[in-house]
Enzyme design. Structure first.
Site, PDB file in Angstrom:
ATOM      1  CE  LYS A   1      -1.561   1.925   3.950  1.00  0.00           C
ATOM      2  NZ  LYS A   1      -1.249   3.366   4.052  1.00  0.00           N
TER       3      LYS A   1
ATOM      4  CB  CYS B   1      -4.347   6.860  10.037  1.00  0.00           C
ATOM      5  SG  CYS B   1      -4.940   5.446   9.144  1.00  0.00           S
TER       6      CYS B   1
ATOM      7  CG  ASP C   1       3.068   1.625   9.341  1.00  0.00           C
ATOM      8  OD1 ASP C   1       3.325   1.732   8.136  1.00  0.00           O
ATOM      9  OD2 ASP C   1       2.885   2.600  10.085  1.00  0.00           O
TER      10      ASP C   1
ATOM     11  NE  ARG D   1      -6.869   4.807   4.038  1.00  0.00           N
ATOM     12  CZ  ARG D   1      -5.903   5.410   4.740  1.00  0.00           C
ATOM     13  NH1 ARG D   1      -6.100   5.683   6.003  1.00  0.00           N
ATOM     14  NH2 ARG D   1      -4.758   5.726   4.188  1.00  0.00           N
TER      15      ARG D   1
HETATM   16  C1  EPZ Z   1       4.501   6.903   6.068  1.00  0.00           C
HETATM   17  O1  EPZ Z   1       3.775   8.018   6.552  1.00  0.00           O
HETATM   18  C2  EPZ Z   1       3.506   5.766   6.000  1.00  0.00           C
HETATM   19  N1  EPZ Z   1       2.404   6.138   5.117  1.00  0.00           N
HETATM   20  C3  EPZ Z   1       2.957   5.470   7.390  1.00  0.00           C
HETATM   21  O2  EPZ Z   1       2.130   4.321   7.265  1.00  0.00           O
HETATM   22  C4  EPZ Z   1       4.122   5.145   8.322  1.00  0.00           C
HETATM   23  O3  EPZ Z   1       3.604   4.964   9.619  1.00  0.00           O
HETATM   24  C5  EPZ Z   1       5.120   6.307   8.319  1.00  0.00           C
HETATM   25  O4  EPZ Z   1       5.569   6.558   6.974  1.00  0.00           O
HETATM   26  C6  EPZ Z   1       6.353   5.998   9.179  1.00  0.00           C
HETATM   27  O5  EPZ Z   1       6.982   4.857   8.708  1.00  0.00           O
HETATM   28  C7  EPZ Z   1       2.602   6.089   3.790  1.00  0.00           C
HETATM   29  O6  EPZ Z   1       3.661   5.731   3.325  1.00  0.00           O
HETATM   30  C8  EPZ Z   1       1.424   6.478   2.926  1.00  0.00           C
HETATM   31  P1  EPZ Z   1       6.769  10.156   7.987  1.00  0.00           P
HETATM   32  P2  EPZ Z   1       4.438   9.502   6.482  1.00  0.00           P
HETATM   33  O7  EPZ Z   1       6.821  11.391   7.180  1.00  0.00           O
HETATM   34  O8  EPZ Z   1       5.287   9.584   5.285  1.00  0.00           O
HETATM   35  C9  EPZ Z   1       7.092  13.545  11.286  1.00  0.00           C
HETATM   36  C10 EPZ Z   1       0.185   3.037   7.521  1.00  0.00           C
HETATM   37  O9  EPZ Z   1      -0.351   2.583   8.541  1.00  0.00           O
HETATM   38  N2  EPZ Z   1       7.018  14.484  10.157  1.00  0.00           N
HETATM   39  O10 EPZ Z   1       7.823   9.103   7.796  1.00  0.00           O
HETATM   40  O11 EPZ Z   1       3.360  10.488   6.665  1.00  0.00           O
HETATM   41  C11 EPZ Z   1       5.793  12.769  11.478  1.00  0.00           C
HETATM   42  O12 EPZ Z   1       4.888  13.493  12.271  1.00  0.00           O
HETATM   43  C12 EPZ Z   1       0.708   4.457   7.525  1.00  0.00           C
HETATM   44  O13 EPZ Z   1       0.360   2.399   6.450  1.00  0.00           O
HETATM   45  C13 EPZ Z   1       7.200  15.843  10.394  1.00  0.00           C
HETATM   46  O14 EPZ Z   1       7.412  16.270  11.520  1.00  0.00           O
HETATM   47  O15 EPZ Z   1       5.342   9.451   7.782  1.00  0.00           O
HETATM   48  C14 EPZ Z   1       6.268  11.500  12.151  1.00  0.00           C
HETATM   49  O16 EPZ Z   1       6.404  11.710  13.534  1.00  0.00           O
HETATM   50  C15 EPZ Z   1       0.405   5.197   8.809  1.00  0.00           C
HETATM   51  N3  EPZ Z   1       7.127  16.715   9.342  1.00  0.00           N
HETATM   52  C16 EPZ Z   1       7.661  11.267  11.544  1.00  0.00           C
HETATM   53  O17 EPZ Z   1       8.048  12.539  10.967  1.00  0.00           O
HETATM   54  C17 EPZ Z   1       6.918  16.287   8.059  1.00  0.00           C
HETATM   55  O18 EPZ Z   1       6.887  17.124   7.127  1.00  0.00           O
HETATM   56  C18 EPZ Z   1       7.696  10.224  10.439  1.00  0.00           C
HETATM   57  O19 EPZ Z   1       6.653  10.545   9.526  1.00  0.00           O
HETATM   58  C19 EPZ Z   1       6.732  14.894   7.843  1.00  0.00           C
HETATM   59  C20 EPZ Z   1       6.800  14.010   8.896  1.00  0.00           C
END
Ligand code: EPZ
Length: 431
Positions: A22, A116, A306, A398
């Site tokens: 996904k 989410c 995840d 989803r």
């Molecule tokens: C991806 O989300 C995945 N979603 C998430 O999977 C996964 O949990 C996450 O990566 C971490 O591995 C998709 O790939 C669609 P991040 P993403 O940017 O990219 C902070 C699932 O269940 N952050 O790696 O949104 C953020 O708040 C989903 O399949 C900032 O501060 O996650 C988090 O604490 C849920 N500023 C950390 O970084 C930003 O601009 C990692 O988030 C971006 C992120």
């Protein structure tokens, strides 16, 4: 609203095949609009996020054909039109249209992403990257406006304050046609990032170092069509491994790459789970008396955030005291209250989740708060004595392709039921 009904405490056995990832496909689909020709994606999961993105791509002018896991995208009619936030905020990954539209047209108007509820999920790192490449970004209410100052984006050296999967991919999408060499330092290393870079390179891009913490991108002027087979979903695989360890008496999970789950598998082995690991399948042998462990999540290749929710019901079946800390999303606890309703001895102490096991889980009426919390409740329902009814199943559909069918084939007593308590066939993509 549909619900999932599980008659638990049955032993499962047999074979289950993992679908395409996904968290890859939700980036590969927006990435395809960077090509000037047809892009064919194979091994695509039939989940509702895919159908949501198909709808958005069609609104943008792409021609789409999707059958038997093969998704054909003709991006030649795509225009950089304002994205309807109503459609966009149905899934967080819609933010990839910012990078893709900026990379292709030099401008994008995209509704702020949804997805989410895992606590605050900013996109400041995405915006920092786009601005470093020479874009002007501003938002008004729930819409982001992105424009290049010059005719096209200009390469830059970007250091990511936090390891971010989404920001790493989004900057990659914007940079592939930027003038010069872009360097992304402290890049995320998830397998999905490598998968997107592979697609881009097969389209003629020059992306080097994906999967390491430094990615280099030499901008090109044109990107052509290609065919791409997407990687297996490591989170879906990990969820079935937890189910197999909890209620299996010999379950083989197919289409799983050990190297995508090394840290997770080593924790299962630490609990005493017996497995046979092959090139693209893992057999989980019957086990009992599993040992409680401590879990801490980290960016890849660490223990995936995840998978902390799906593994929790298995931890609750094991013996001993343990704690789980999610260093990525401290508020990723939507499943805890529901597991407690099922009899789990699990509590939150600050940012620690404390367990004292084993807990005798009993069926209950529970609500999924997000995708992986929903998965956790399915694992718990399969373990629990009695009937578990899970609401808000749209979250689960989803991200888990044909989960009812796959679990039924393993011997589970599980059904998707509509509000009139009529069993529903699990339609493709949970529609
Ligand atoms: C991806 O989300 C995945 N979603 C998430 O999977 C996964 O949990 C996450 O990566 C971490 O591995 C998709 O790939 C669609 P991040 P993403 O940017 O990219 C902070 C699932 O269940 N952050 O790696 O949104 C953020 O708040 C989903 O399949 C900032 O501060 O996650 C988090 O604490 C849920 N500023 C950390 O970084 C930003 O601009 C990692 O988030 C971006 C992120």
């Amino acid at each position: 609203m549909n619900k999932i009904v599980i008659h638990g405490a049955r032993l499962l056995s047999g074979n289950v095949t993992v679908s395409g990832a996904k968290n890859s496909i939700v980036a590969l689909m927006p990435a395809s609009i960077l090509a000037d020709e047809v892009v064919i994606l194979e091994g695509v999961p039939e989940i509702s996020d895919v159908y949501a993105l198909i709808n958005i791509l069609q609104i943008m002018g792409a021609k789409i054909h999707f059958t038997k896991g093969v998704l054909t995208i003709d991006p030649r009619g795509v225009k950089s039109i304002p994205m309807p936030s109503g459609k966009i905020n149905s899934l967080r990954a819609s933010y990839y249209f910012m990078g893709a539209l900026l990379g292709k047209f030099g401008k994008a108007t995209v509704g702020l992403p949804g997805g989410c509820n895992l606590g605050p999920r900013p996109i400041d790192l995405h915006i920092k990257g786009f601005e470093a490449l020479g874009a002007v970004v501003f938002s008004d209410k729930d819409v982001m406006y992105l424009r290049t100052k010059k005719t096209k984006l200009v390469a830059s050296h970007i250091f990511m304050d936090i390891v971010s999967v989404g920001a790493t991919i989004n900057i990659m999408l914007a940079a592939v046609k930027a003038k010069g060499r872009t360097i992304i330092e402290n890049a995320a290393r998830e397998p999905e990032i490598i998968d997107v870079a592979t697609l881009l390179n097969n389209m003629g891009a020059k992306v080097y170092g994906a999967g390491t913490n430094e990615i280099r991108i030499d901008g090109v002027s044109k990107l052509h069509g290609t065919k791409h087979f997407i990687i297996p979903d490591r989170i879906e695989a990990g969820t079935y491994l937890a189910i197999a360890a909890a209620v299996g008496r010999g379950v083989t999970v197919h289409n799983v790459l050990y190297e995508h789950l090394e840290s997770y598998i080593s924790k299962l082995e630490e609990m005493g789970v017996q497995m046979t690991i092959r090139e693209d399948s893992i057999t989980v042998h019957p086990n009992c008396d599993l040992k409680m462990i401590n879990v801490k999540t980290y960016p890849y290749p660490g223990f995936a955030t995840d998978l902390q929710q799906p593994i929790t019901p298995l931890l609750l079946k094991s013996y001993g005291q343990g704690e789980l800390i999610d260093t990525i999303y401290e508020r990723r606890i939507g499943h805890i209250s529901e597991l407690k309703r099922m009899g789990a001895n699990i509590n939150i102490d600050g940012y620690r989740i404390i367990m004292d096991s084993p807990s005798e889980l009993k069926g209950a009426e529970v609500v999924a708060s997000d995708l992986r919390a929903g998965a956790s409740l399915i694992v718990a329902g399969l373990i629990a004595k009695g009937v578990t009814t899970i609401y808000n199943v749209e979250f689960i559909l989803r991200g888990y392709d044909r989960i009812i069918e796959k679990l039924t084939n393993l011997g589970a007593d599980i059904a998707l039921v509509d509000t009139n308590n009529k069993v529903k066939l699990e339609e493709r993509g949970g529609r």
